[in-house]
Design a protein around this motif. Structure first.
Motif, PDB file in Angstrom:
ATOM      1  N   ALA A 115       0.781  -1.238   0.000  1.00 24.11           N
ATOM      2  CA  ALA A 115       0.000   0.000   0.000  1.00 24.11           C
ATOM      3  C   ALA A 115       0.811   1.286   0.000  1.00 24.11           C
ATOM      4  CB  ALA A 115      -0.926   0.012   1.217  1.00 24.11           C
ATOM      5  N   ARG A 116       2.115   1.212   0.349  1.00 22.13           N
ATOM      6  CA  ARG A 116       2.894   2.439   0.527  1.00 22.13           C
ATOM      7  C   ARG A 116       4.286   2.311  -0.075  1.00 22.13           C
ATOM      8  NH1 ARG A 116       0.015   5.842   2.875  1.00 22.13           N
ATOM      9  NH2 ARG A 116       1.529   7.250   3.690  1.00 22.13           N
ATOM     10  N   VAL A 117       4.908   3.480  -0.352  1.00 22.41           N
ATOM     11  CA  VAL A 117       6.297   3.548  -0.800  1.00 22.41           C
ATOM     12  C   VAL A 117       7.012   4.533   0.111  1.00 22.41           C
ATOM     13  CG1 VAL A 117       7.839   4.255  -2.669  1.00 22.41           C
ATOM     14  CG2 VAL A 117       5.746   3.018  -3.202  1.00 22.41           C
ATOM     15  N   GLY A 118       8.192   4.132   0.575  1.00 18.62           N
ATOM     16  CA  GLY A 118       9.005   5.002   1.405  1.00 18.62           C
ATOM     17  C   GLY A 118      10.223   5.474   0.634  1.00 18.62           C
ATOM     18  N   VAL A 119      10.646   6.702   0.907  1.00 20.20           N
ATOM     19  CA  VAL A 119      11.829   7.288   0.281  1.00 20.20           C
ATOM     20  C   VAL A 119      12.678   7.884   1.395  1.00 20.20           C
ATOM     21  CG1 VAL A 119      12.698   8.998  -1.371  1.00 20.20           C
ATOM     22  CG2 VAL A 119      10.498   7.873  -1.793  1.00 20.20           C
ATOM     23  N   ARG A 120      13.989   7.577   1.358  1.00 19.38           N
ATOM     24  CA  ARG A 120      14.886   8.148   2.364  1.00 19.38           C
ATOM     25  C   ARG A 120      16.225   8.493   1.726  1.00 19.38           C
ATOM     26  NH1 ARG A 120      16.187   2.779   6.036  1.00 19.38           N
ATOM     27  NH2 ARG A 120      17.618   1.771   4.551  1.00 19.38           N
ATOM     28  N   ASP A 121      16.981   9.338   2.403  1.00 15.32           N
ATOM     29  CA  ASP A 121      18.309   9.762   1.957  1.00 15.32           C
ATOM     30  C   ASP A 121      19.293   8.630   2.212  1.00 15.32           C
ATOM     31  OD1 ASP A 121      20.828  10.943   1.611  1.00 15.32           O
ATOM     32  OD2 ASP A 121      20.259  12.784   2.648  1.00 15.32           O
ATOM     33  N   SER A 122      19.998   8.181   1.178  1.00 20.31           N
ATOM     34  CA  SER A 122      20.941   7.074   1.364  1.00 20.31           C
ATOM     35  C   SER A 122      22.149   7.468   2.214  1.00 20.31           C
ATOM     36  CB  SER A 122      21.398   6.515   0.010  1.00 20.31           C
ATOM     37  OG  SER A 122      22.060   7.491  -0.746  1.00 20.31           O
ATOM     38  N   LYS A 123      22.417   8.771   2.350  1.00 22.64           N
ATOM     39  CA  LYS A 123      23.533   9.218   3.199  1.00 22.64           C
ATOM     40  C   LYS A 123      23.152   9.167   4.684  1.00 22.64           C
ATOM     41  CE  LYS A 123      23.947  13.165   1.031  1.00 22.64           C
ATOM     42  NZ  LYS A 123      22.937  12.997   0.003  1.00 22.64           N
ATOM     43  N   ASN A 124      21.850   9.301   4.964  1.00 23.37           N
ATOM     44  CA  ASN A 124      21.360   9.337   6.344  1.00 23.37           C
ATOM     45  C   ASN A 124      20.123   8.452   6.490  1.00 23.37           C
ATOM     46  OD1 ASN A 124      23.195  11.428   7.395  1.00 23.37           O
ATOM     47  ND2 ASN A 124      22.134  12.744   5.926  1.00 23.37           N
TER      48      ASN A 124
END
Length: 113
Positions: free
Chosen positions: A26-35
């Protein structure tokens, strides 16, 4: 979400120059690969799919069939990669290839005709 994967644009070596994404049904997450331990943006799958579709102009194969044309594949290209998806299930997943590899694949197909 525990199925994080790095963008193909993340750079050489440790690849910490871009973003990571993870998805659930149901969801997609996005995060900074450096942090990766910092904030994560989460989107409904349908909203993320619509957003990605605006970035990549999908084109249907000329073999997609009559009427609604949902019997083959669609492709989207950028200078560095080519993405391929099923026209019947566009949110079901995308195969992404380096542009030069996909071009070589097409050249190989055309040489056989």
């Amino acid at each position: 979400m525990d199925n994080w994967r790095k963008s193909s644009y993340s750079g050489p070596d440790d690849g910490n120059d871009c973003v990571e994404i993870a998805s659930s049904p149901a969801r997609v997450g996005v995060r900074d690969s450096k942090n990766p331990s910092h904030a994560t943006l989460t989107f409904p799958l349908s909203a993320f799919t619509a957003f990605v579709d605006t970035l990549k102009p999908w084109r249907k194969s000329s073999y997609s069939g009559p009427d609604d044309g949902n019997e083959c594949v669609e492709i989207a290209t950028t200078p560095t990669f080519t993405a391929v998806r099923d026209t019947k299930a566009p949110a079901g997943g995308t195969l992404t290839f380096p542009a030069e590899a996909f071009d070589a694949f097409l050249d190989g197909l055309l040489d056989r005709h």
